[in-house]
Design a protein around this motif. Structure first.
Motif, PDB file in Angstrom:
ATOM      1  N   ILE A 159       0.844  -1.204   0.000  1.00  0.00           N
ATOM      2  CA  ILE A 159       0.000   0.000   0.000  1.00  0.00           C
ATOM      3  C   ILE A 159       0.876   1.250   0.000  1.00  0.00           C
ATOM      4  N   ALA A 160       1.945   1.215   0.792  1.00  0.00           N
ATOM      5  CA  ALA A 160       2.853   2.368   0.876  1.00  0.00           C
ATOM      6  C   ALA A 160       3.711   2.523  -0.364  1.00  0.00           C
ATOM      7  N   GLY A 161       3.836   1.479  -1.175  1.00  0.00           N
ATOM      8  CA  GLY A 161       4.697   1.536  -2.347  1.00  0.00           C
ATOM      9  C   GLY A 161       6.112   1.112  -2.065  1.00  0.00           C
ATOM     10  N   LEU A 162       6.367   0.578  -0.864  1.00  0.00           N
ATOM     11  CA  LEU A 162       7.716   0.119  -0.518  1.00  0.00           C
ATOM     12  C   LEU A 162       8.025  -1.222  -1.158  1.00  0.00           C
ATOM     13  N   GLU A 163       6.983  -1.944  -1.560  1.00  0.00           N
ATOM     14  CA  GLU A 163       7.154  -3.199  -2.294  1.00  0.00           C
ATOM     15  C   GLU A 163       6.160  -3.220  -3.453  1.00  0.00           C
ATOM     16  N   ASN A 164       6.588  -3.798  -4.565  1.00  0.00           N
ATOM     17  CA  ASN A 164       5.723  -3.901  -5.737  1.00  0.00           C
ATOM     18  C   ASN A 164       4.816  -5.126  -5.623  1.00  0.00           C
ATOM     19  N   ILE A 165       3.678  -5.071  -6.287  1.00  0.00           N
ATOM     20  CA  ILE A 165       2.792  -6.227  -6.347  1.00  0.00           C
ATOM     21  C   ILE A 165       2.953  -6.893  -7.708  1.00  0.00           C
ATOM     22  N   ASN A 166       2.621  -8.181  -7.774  1.00  0.00           N
ATOM     23  CA  ASN A 166       2.673  -8.891  -9.055  1.00  0.00           C
ATOM     24  C   ASN A 166       1.424  -8.649  -9.885  1.00  0.00           C
ATOM     25  N   PRO A 179      -1.781  13.751   5.265  1.00  0.00           N
ATOM     26  CA  PRO A 179      -1.955  12.986   4.026  1.00  0.00           C
ATOM     27  C   PRO A 179      -3.372  12.433   3.928  1.00  0.00           C
ATOM     28  N   LYS A 180      -3.642  11.750   2.829  1.00  0.00           N
ATOM     29  CA  LYS A 180      -4.951  11.124   2.651  1.00  0.00           C
ATOM     30  C   LYS A 180      -5.101   9.872   3.509  1.00  0.00           C
ATOM     31  N   LEU A 181      -3.979   9.184   3.740  1.00  0.00           N
ATOM     32  CA  LEU A 181      -4.026   7.865   4.358  1.00  0.00           C
ATOM     33  C   LEU A 181      -2.859   7.698   5.320  1.00  0.00           C
ATOM     34  N   TYR A 182      -3.147   7.136   6.506  1.00  0.00           N
ATOM     35  CA  TYR A 182      -2.110   6.850   7.492  1.00  0.00           C
ATOM     36  C   TYR A 182      -1.917   5.342   7.604  1.00  0.00           C
ATOM     37  N   LEU A 183      -0.652   4.918   7.625  1.00  0.00           N
ATOM     38  CA  LEU A 183      -0.310   3.513   7.796  1.00  0.00           C
ATOM     39  C   LEU A 183       0.519   3.365   9.074  1.00  0.00           C
ATOM     40  N   PHE A 184       0.107   2.451   9.952  1.00  0.00           N
ATOM     41  CA  PHE A 184       0.836   2.183  11.187  1.00  0.00           C
ATOM     42  C   PHE A 184       1.312   0.728  11.148  1.00  0.00           C
ATOM     43  N   ASP A 185       2.626   0.516  11.176  1.00  0.00           N
ATOM     44  CA  ASP A 185       3.177  -0.838  11.121  1.00  0.00           C
ATOM     45  C   ASP A 185       3.697  -1.251  12.494  1.00  0.00           C
ATOM     46  N   GLU A 186       2.872  -1.969  13.249  1.00  0.00           N
ATOM     47  CA  GLU A 186       3.195  -2.445  14.595  1.00  0.00           C
ATOM     48  C   GLU A 186       3.862  -1.354  15.435  1.00  0.00           C
TER      49      GLU A 186
END
Length: 371
Positions: A51-58, A154-161
């Motif tokens: 979602i963050a764009g730190l990894e690509n999806i297939n 931002p539009k979206l917040y992501l919290f990773d543990e």
């Protein structure tokens, strides 16, 4: 605020034998607090990173406010992320850390100062603005990391543990802080955790994952009371749901029952809901939460059976006492009132509230649905 739609998200790492993400579909409403929960290695952090764009999806689509951003650079997705490790710049003050993203965007200095002060006051860190990260406690560092994300709007917040590095008391305090912030700002949040208590207390909805697959998506109440399968039922709740494997029979009046044996060898016949008649002769797993096995009878219960069972282990927690007993050679957790005068070795009359039970297919481990 923003909507987020994850459509058939698939991810396979190079040289990996199996997919890490296996067609994830989740739609998140604007202002919703969604928590991704599951055991280590289930794919929740990988999904967050895509979602963050730190990894690509297939394959698949990551749609934010109607725009597919799957091929968009992370800096252009208008997302802020709070990491487990805080990721603060050690050479900058708290003020500098919070202001860093705003300076990159070339905001006027007076607007930067106003935004830093607004966020610092909201997070109650205004007295820490001139300190370096090394001078802060873990909870203070986490609030600074949150402040840096909040300042960007931002539009979206992501919290990773974000709370996993904190001690138990601080985790509770920070949970309250995050809950309060979401209520104040009504922001869209996706939050990853392996802690089911965080999931139950913070989320509007919970997505339970296992082995790269979405097991269930629902409100905390739906996940807790109506789990799709035994994995979800066992993962959510502390202590976890009890599972009693048994056979369904019909008594002399054609009513469904199960026959169970206590740890002392006593035989009991337990009445089941009438809808279980269609399971006659089949092996099923009965799921009962510890609070549905107690020395007290729930006044609303329509189906309850009393069993005399030996208390083998007692764990006082303050508001209640967790007792372990044996049914069909399986350990079963019960939740007793702290006023109940219990001691190890005592044979106590315990009420099993079958009206609250969830029934699972013994082979598929999926919940049995009734018409």
């Amino acid at each position: 605020m923003a909507t987020l739609d994850l459509k058939q998200i698939r991810k396979t790492y190079r040289n990996a034998e199996t997919e890490t993400l296996k067609g994830i579909d989740i739609s998140i409403e604007s202002g919703e607090f969604l928590i991704l929960v599951g055991p280590s290695g289930c794919g929740k952090s990988t999904l967050m990173n895509t979602i963050a764009g730190l990894e690509n999806i297939n394959s698949g689509e990551i749609v934010i406010d109607g725009r597919d951003v799957a091929q968009v650079e992370p800096k252009d997705r208008d997302i802020a992320m709070v990491f487990q490790s805080y990721a603060l710049y050690p050479n900058m003050t708290v003020r500098g850390n919070i202001a860093f993203g705003l300076k990159i965007r070339k905001m006027p200095q007076d607007e930067i100062d106003a935004e830093v002060n607004r966020v610092a006051e909201m997070l109650q860190i205004d007295e820490l603005l001139d300190r370096k990260p090394s001078q802060l406690s873990g909870g203070q560092r986490q609030r600074v990391a949150m402040g840096r994300a909040l300042a960007r709007r931002p539009k979206l917040y992501l919290f990773d543990e974000p709370l996993s590095n904190l001690d138990a008391k601080l985790r509770v305090e920070m949970r309250h802080q995050i809950k309060r912030l979401h209520q104040q700002l009504n922001t869209t949040i996706v939050y990853v955790t392996h802690d089911q208590i965080e999931a139950m207390t913070l989320a509007d909805r919970i997505a339970v994952m296992k082995d790269g697959e979405l097991q269930q998506l629902g409100t905390p109440k739906e996940i807790y009371n109506s789990p799709n399968n035994m994995f979800v039922a066992g993962f959510m709740g502390s202590p976890s749901m009890n599972f009693i494997k048994t056979m369904v029979d019909l008594d002399a009046n054609d009513n469904p029952v199960i026959n169970v044996t206590s740890g002392e060898g006593e035989q009991y016949s337990i009445a089941l809901p009438h809808s279980m008649r269609e399971q006659d002769g089949k092996q099923v797993v009965i799921g009962l939460r510890p609070e549905h096995i107690s020395e007290k009878l729930d006044d609303d219960s329509q189906i309850s059976t009393k069993l005399d069972l030996k208390l083998e282990v007692l764990e006082p927690t303050g508001p209640d006492t967790i007792a372990m007993v044996k049914v069909n050679d399986q350990e079963v957790a019960c939740r007793l009132s702290p006023e109940f005068d219990a001691h190890v070795g005592q044979v106590a009359p315990l009420h099993f509230d079958l009206s609250k039970a969830v029934f699972f297919d013994a082979e598929t481990e999926n919940r049995i649905e009734f018409a």
